[in-house]
Design an enzyme around this catalytic site. Structure first.
Site, PDB file in Angstrom:
ATOM      1  N   ASP A   1       1.431   4.683   2.268  1.00 45.07           N
ATOM      2  CA  ASP A   1       1.116   5.328   3.547  1.00 45.07           C
ATOM      3  C   ASP A   1       1.569   6.780   3.495  1.00 45.07           C
ATOM      4  OD1 ASP A   1       0.418   2.736   5.061  1.00 45.07           O
ATOM      5  OD2 ASP A   1       2.465   2.317   4.397  1.00 45.07           O
TER       6      ASP A   1
ATOM      7  N   ASP B   1       0.842  -1.203   0.000  1.00 46.26           N
ATOM      8  CA  ASP B   1       0.000   0.000   0.000  1.00 46.26           C
ATOM      9  C   ASP B   1       0.875   1.249   0.000  1.00 46.26           C
ATOM     10  OD1 ASP B   1       1.057   0.259   2.545  1.00 46.26           O
ATOM     11  OD2 ASP B   1      -0.864   0.417   3.573  1.00 46.26           O
TER      12      ASP B   1
ATOM     13  N   ASP C   1      -3.306   4.797   2.578  1.00 44.78           N
ATOM     14  CA  ASP C   1      -3.655   5.269   3.915  1.00 44.78           C
ATOM     15  C   ASP C   1      -3.257   6.736   4.042  1.00 44.78           C
ATOM     16  OD1 ASP C   1      -4.457   2.713   4.654  1.00 44.78           O
ATOM     17  OD2 ASP C   1      -2.537   2.190   5.569  1.00 44.78           O
TER      18      ASP C   1
HETATM   19  P1  GTP Z   1       4.055  -2.677   3.080  1.00 43.24           P
HETATM   20  O1  GTP Z   1       2.910  -1.735   3.045  1.00 43.24           O
HETATM   21  O2  GTP Z   1       3.639  -4.096   2.912  1.00 43.24           O
HETATM   22  O3  GTP Z   1       5.149  -2.300   2.153  1.00 43.24           O
HETATM   23  O4  GTP Z   1       4.710  -2.607   4.544  1.00 43.24           O
HETATM   24  P2  GTP Z   1       4.579  -1.454   5.612  1.00 43.24           P
HETATM   25  O5  GTP Z   1       5.700  -1.591   6.550  1.00 43.24           O
HETATM   26  O6  GTP Z   1       4.390  -0.138   4.943  1.00 43.24           O
HETATM   27  O7  GTP Z   1       3.270  -1.893   6.388  1.00 43.24           O
HETATM   28  P3  GTP Z   1       1.919  -1.097   6.714  1.00 43.24           P
HETATM   29  O8  GTP Z   1       1.482  -0.248   5.581  1.00 43.24           O
HETATM   30  O9  GTP Z   1       0.955  -2.136   7.177  1.00 43.24           O
HETATM   31  O10 GTP Z   1       2.243  -0.214   7.970  1.00 43.24           O
HETATM   32  C1  GTP Z   1       3.232   0.778   8.015  1.00 43.24           C
HETATM   33  C2  GTP Z   1       3.540   1.108   9.440  1.00 43.24           C
HETATM   34  O11 GTP Z   1       2.449   1.770  10.039  1.00 43.24           O
HETATM   35  C3  GTP Z   1       3.832  -0.116  10.307  1.00 43.24           C
HETATM   36  O12 GTP Z   1       4.880   0.179  11.187  1.00 43.24           O
HETATM   37  C4  GTP Z   1       2.592  -0.321  11.119  1.00 43.24           C
HETATM   38  O13 GTP Z   1       2.900  -0.811  12.406  1.00 43.24           O
HETATM   39  C5  GTP Z   1       2.036   1.063  11.187  1.00 43.24           C
HETATM   40  N1  GTP Z   1       0.584   1.020  11.161  1.00 43.24           N
HETATM   41  C6  GTP Z   1      -0.208   0.390  10.290  1.00 43.24           C
HETATM   42  N2  GTP Z   1      -1.500   0.573  10.600  1.00 43.24           N
HETATM   43  C7  GTP Z   1      -1.521   1.340  11.685  1.00 43.24           C
HETATM   44  C8  GTP Z   1      -2.545   1.905  12.497  1.00 43.24           C
HETATM   45  O14 GTP Z   1      -3.740   1.727  12.284  1.00 43.24           O
HETATM   46  N3  GTP Z   1      -2.128   2.674  13.522  1.00 43.24           N
HETATM   47  C9  GTP Z   1      -0.806   2.893  13.777  1.00 43.24           C
HETATM   48  N4  GTP Z   1      -0.444   3.664  14.794  1.00 43.24           N
HETATM   49  N5  GTP Z   1       0.170   2.389  13.057  1.00 43.24           N
HETATM   50  C10 GTP Z   1      -0.182   1.623  12.027  1.00 43.24           C
HETATM   51 MN    MN Z   2       2.616   0.274   3.856  1.00 43.46          MN
HETATM   52 MN    MN Z   3      -0.585   0.921   5.538  1.00 46.60          MN
END
Ligand code: GTP
Ligand code: MN
Ligand code: MN
Length: 371
Positions: A214, A212, A295
């Site tokens: 972020d 995704d 996100d």
């Molecule tokens: P990929 O998207 O698969 O490349 O990996 P990523 O590391 O970007 O994972 P992800 O998008 O799921 O999350 C990114 C970071 O945000 C991670 O450290 C999560 O712990 C954190 N995170 C994800 N969702 C939430 C949430 O709802 N609240 C908070 N506080 N942190 C979040």
């Molecule tokens: Mn991510």
């Molecule tokens: Mn995410």
């Protein structure tokens, strides 16, 4: 000269947030196996699922932080969460690693990867909005294919998750992430010219692809970030296939927010973005756009460094820095701030570097947080 013992354990600490863990490391054959076991433990949802899963992740994190390739059982000596005499979970990591080092593969891992259960759980958990408990319920009812669940009762997330299954399970490239980021930046600039959009998550750690995009949205003046999200969403309404907006609860002070989980209280939007593809990549009857999970998280500037740290990940890095902070420093760290557990005194920081410094941690740039 260093003793054999100190040389072997050199550089790998107990808490993953203390280690330098680069994206590319020397032991992926071993860590891939441990992470299959981690995921399998998580899928099983039995009594100790979480702690079993965590034990495999900790073992994996240790190997990722090893500055060399592990080629013999001897060199596992003193490695945290792998070679500890009093833990059966560490023993399990060591057993699997030993098998792979000696036989070239692990029967246990092979059996899992080839099992109906694991394959089906992976398939179903790939649907946005479906977690292990829903997936397991479907598996236990005999479902094995996406077609089997099309007519089941699904919630909104799951319905769109299924609709865009293929796109959402095609990795998002860095270029696509930058494209989305630019589009969001452009509309933010139209709303207020000083709004800041930051790409976080895996891409900030340097991953070439992710699941995704972020994005943190903030403003250098405290309060100016308020009411921005609905405007962004309105301006982007034609770019979204689906949005799920989460309201801020208002109580963002770390003292009053959830202590344990990674959930935070920021105003945010979990969405599916419709990204138009450049002409050159279109061929014939293929649709000219791709569905991408995005996100958007709105962050007041005083909490920005904490949100940046909290959303850069990995999930394990976040879990570990919070565990270190709580256990070693008696401080609670969240994506909103940090405070001491005894006096509830808030500890301020203006940058990520300052957070690490105040926690007596060596600074790790995002590219070294890939545990
Ligand atoms: P990929 O998207 O698969 O490349 O990996 P990523 O590391 O970007 O994972 P992800 O998008 O799921 O999350 C990114 C970071 O945000 C991670 O450290 C999560 O712990 C954190 N995170 C994800 N969702 C939430 C949430 O709802 N609240 C908070 N506080 N942190 C979040
Ligand atoms: Mn991510
Ligand atoms: Mn995410």
């Amino acid at each position: 000269p260093p003793t054999k013992k100190s040389r072997l354990s050199k550089g790998v600490n107990m808490y993953a947030c203390q280690n330098c863990t680069p994206l590319h490391h020397f032991n992926s054959r071993l860590t891939d196996a441990l992470e299959i076991l981690e995921q399998h433990a998580f899928f099983r949802l039995d009594q100790n699922a979480e702690s079993r899963a965590l034990a495999f992740r900790r073992g994996s994190a240790t190997l990722k932080a090893c500055p060399h390739k592990i080629t013999s059982v001897d060199s596992l000596k003193n490695l945290p969460y792998i070679d500890t005499s009093n833990s059966s979970k560490a023993g399990h990591c060591k057993k699997v690693i030993t098998e792979i080092l000696e036989e070239g593969f692990s029967d246990e891992v092979e059996d899992i990867v080839n099992s109906d259960f694991y394959k089906t759980m992976k398939l179903f958990c790939g649907i946005w909005g479906v977690g292990p408990s829903t997936a397991k319920k479907w598996f236990d009812s005999g479902h094995r294919h996406l077609n089997d669940i099309k007519n089941l009762k699904l919630n909104k997330d799951q319905t769109v998750g299924l609709e865009y299954y293929e796109d959402l399970n095609t990795p998002v490239s860095k270029d696509e992430a930058l494209c989305v980021s630019e589009i969001v930046k452009t509309v933010c600039m139209e709303i207020k010219k000083d709004l800041l959009v930051t790409l976080v998550g895996g891409f900030r750690r340097g991953k070439p692809a992710g699941h995704d995009v972020d994005l943190l949205i903030s403003h250098p003046t405290q309060g100016e970030e308020k009411h921005v999200l609905p405007k962004v969403m309105e301006k982007l309404k034609d770019n979204f296939l689906y949005t799920d907006k989460k309201m801020s609860s208002g109580t963002t002070h770390p003292q009053y927010t959830g202590k344990s989980s990674t959930m935070d209280q920021f105003e945010k939007c979990f969405s599916i973005f419709k990204l138009d593809l450049p002409k050159s990549t279109k061929n014939g009857n293929e649709k000219p756009w791709k569905a991408i999970r995005v996100d958007l998280i709105v962050v007041p500037t005083d909490q920005y460094p904490f949100a940046l740290l909290g959303w850069t990940g990995t999930k394990h890095f976040e879990r570990e820095i919070r565990r270190y902070t709580k256990t070693e420093k008696k401080v609670v760290l969240t994506s909103h701030g940090m405070y001491t557990t005894d006096t509830k005194q808030s500890i301020e920081a203006k940058t990520e570097e300052e957070i690490f410094k105040k926690l007596d941690l060596e600074f790790r740039p995002p590219s070294e947080r890939c545990c």
